[in-house]
Design a protein around this motif. Structure first.
Motif, short mmCIF file in Angstrom:
data_model
loop_
_atom_site.label_atom_id
_atom_site.label_comp_id
_atom_site.label_asym_id
_atom_site.label_seq_id
_atom_site.Cartn_x
_atom_site.Cartn_y
_atom_site.Cartn_z
N VAL A 71 12.80 -3.40 7.03
CA VAL A 71 11.92 -4.35 7.70
C VAL A 71 10.69 -4.64 6.84
O VAL A 71 10.14 -5.73 6.87
CB VAL A 71 11.49 -3.78 9.09
CG1 VAL A 71 10.44 -4.65 9.75
CG2 VAL A 71 12.71 -3.61 9.98
N ALA A 72 10.30 -3.63 6.06
CA ALA A 72 9.09 -3.77 5.25
C ALA A 72 9.33 -3.16 3.88
O ALA A 72 10.23 -2.34 3.70
CB ALA A 72 7.92 -3.07 5.94
N GLN A 73 8.49 -3.56 2.94
CA GLN A 73 8.54 -2.93 1.63
C GLN A 73 7.14 -2.46 1.24
O GLN A 73 6.14 -3.01 1.70
CB GLN A 73 9.09 -3.90 0.58
CG GLN A 73 8.15 -5.04 0.23
CD GLN A 73 8.74 -5.93 -0.85
OE1 GLN A 73 9.95 -6.11 -0.92
NE2 GLN A 73 7.87 -6.49 -1.68
N ALA A 74 7.09 -1.48 0.39
CA ALA A 74 5.80 -0.94 -0.03
C ALA A 74 5.15 -1.89 -1.03
O ALA A 74 5.81 -2.40 -1.93
CB ALA A 74 5.99 0.43 -0.65
N GLU A 75 3.88 -2.14 -0.84
CA GLU A 75 3.10 -2.92 -1.81
C GLU A 75 2.23 -2.01 -2.65
O GLU A 75 1.94 -2.30 -3.81
CB GLU A 75 2.24 -3.96 -1.09
CG GLU A 75 3.03 -5.08 -0.42
CD GLU A 75 3.75 -5.98 -1.42
OE1 GLU A 75 3.24 -6.15 -2.54
OE2 GLU A 75 4.83 -6.49 -1.07
N GLU A 76 1.74 -0.95 -2.03
CA GLU A 76 0.91 0.03 -2.73
C GLU A 76 1.40 1.42 -2.33
O GLU A 76 1.76 1.64 -1.18
CB GLU A 76 -0.57 -0.10 -2.33
CG GLU A 76 -1.15 -1.49 -2.48
CD GLU A 76 -1.44 -1.88 -3.93
OE1 GLU A 76 -1.62 -0.96 -4.75
OE2 GLU A 76 -1.49 -3.09 -4.22
N MET A 77 1.40 2.31 -3.30
CA MET A 77 1.88 3.66 -3.03
C MET A 77 0.82 4.70 -3.35
O MET A 77 -0.03 4.49 -4.20
CB MET A 77 3.10 3.97 -3.92
CG MET A 77 4.25 3.02 -3.79
SD MET A 77 5.05 3.16 -2.19
CE MET A 77 6.43 4.20 -2.62
N HIS A 78 0.91 5.83 -2.68
CA HIS A 78 0.13 7.00 -3.08
C HIS A 78 0.86 7.71 -4.21
O HIS A 78 2.04 7.47 -4.44
CB HIS A 78 -0.03 7.97 -1.90
CG HIS A 78 -0.88 7.44 -0.80
ND1 HIS A 78 -2.18 7.07 -0.97
CD2 HIS A 78 -0.60 7.22 0.51
CE1 HIS A 78 -2.68 6.65 0.17
NE2 HIS A 78 -1.75 6.73 1.10
N ASN A 79 0.18 8.64 -4.86
CA ASN A 79 0.84 9.41 -5.92
C ASN A 79 1.51 10.66 -5.35
O ASN A 79 1.72 11.63 -6.06
CB ASN A 79 -0.18 9.84 -6.97
CG ASN A 79 -0.78 8.63 -7.66
OD1 ASN A 79 -0.06 7.66 -7.92
ND2 ASN A 79 -2.07 8.66 -7.93
N THR A 80 1.79 10.62 -4.09
CA THR A 80 2.31 11.80 -3.41
C THR A 80 3.71 11.50 -2.91
O THR A 80 4.03 10.36 -2.61
CB THR A 80 1.40 12.14 -2.21
OG1 THR A 80 0.06 12.08 -2.64
CG2 THR A 80 1.70 13.51 -1.66
N GLU A 81 4.52 12.54 -2.84
CA GLU A 81 5.88 12.37 -2.33
C GLU A 81 6.09 13.25 -1.11
O GLU A 81 5.48 14.30 -0.99
CB GLU A 81 6.91 12.76 -3.39
CG GLU A 81 6.96 11.82 -4.57
CD GLU A 81 7.98 12.28 -5.59
OE1 GLU A 81 8.37 13.46 -5.57
OE2 GLU A 81 8.40 11.45 -6.42
#
Ligand SMILES: [Zn+2]
Length: 209
Positions: A71-81
């Motif tokens: 439904v959505a996609q990431a535009e910005e990510m954290h450096n964490t998993e």
């Protein structure tokens, strides 16, 4: 550390660790204990419409479900998993809906929670901030005088002010409203998003213009 001495999240939990300062990217995820992981999953994520217009704030957990559903996609990510059974997932900070969603002008339900949110847990008469449990909703024009339960006639109010106001209008009770109550519009939401977004640099370009 996920919370600083004042009880707020530190930038670190938002994944803002400089490259090289704490080993290779991703290695931090191994340190996630369950408490840390829970708080991480509740971190706020900015939701953009397909047009990049900010429309909501959700939690990491919900944002990742929207991504997995396509439904959505990431535009910005954290450096964490975070790790599920088989995969490591990077944690989103900003997501964007893939299909445009029409947002009605007044999209927020009239509820106690949303009125406290709109008024930022501030009694609208004495202008002090209270925990939600110490606030009630006041009908500016009392119900006994025909006042209705609407965005324009309900405000957050501490019990003390509520008692002293009683069944009177603010004028009659010698009280003054901090500001005119208004519907919870997208404009109001965006102000709140900005407040929340001060913690996360990644939100800035979508909110501050
Ligand atoms: Zn008060």
């Amino acid at each position: 550390m996920s919370v600083d001495s004042r009880g707020r999240y530190t930038p670190e939990v938002a994944g803002e660790v400089l490259p090289g300062s704490e080993g290779p990217a991703g290695s931090r995820s191994h340190n996630l204990n369950s408490t840390r992981r829970t708080s991480l999953m509740q971190e706020p994520v900015l939701v953009l419409n397909a047009t990049y217009e900010p429309i909501n704030v959700t939690a990491v957990r919900r944002a990742m479900v929207l991504m997995l559903k396509g439904v959505a996609q990431a535009e910005e990510m954290h450096n964490t998993e975070v790790h599920s059974a088989a995969h490591a997932h990077r944690v989103p900070s900003v997501i964007r809906l893939l299909a445009y969603r029409h947002i009605p002008q007044q999209s927020r339900a009239l509820s106690r929670k949303n009125i406290l949110l709109r008024d930022r847990n501030t009694c609208q008469f004495c202008v002090r901030v209270f925990p939600s449990s110490e606030l009630t909703l006041d009908h500016v024009v009392p119900r006994s005088r025909g006042g209705r339960s609407t965005w324009e006639n309900l405000v957050a109010c501490c019990y003390r002010c509520n008692n002293s106001k009683g069944d009177r209008t603010p004028e009659e009770a010698g009280l003054k409203l901090a500001r005119r109550p208004r519907p919870f519009t997208l404009h109001t939401s965006r102000q709140l998003m900005r407040l929340i977004g001060h913690r996360d640099e990644r939100w800035r370009k979508y909110l501050f213009y």
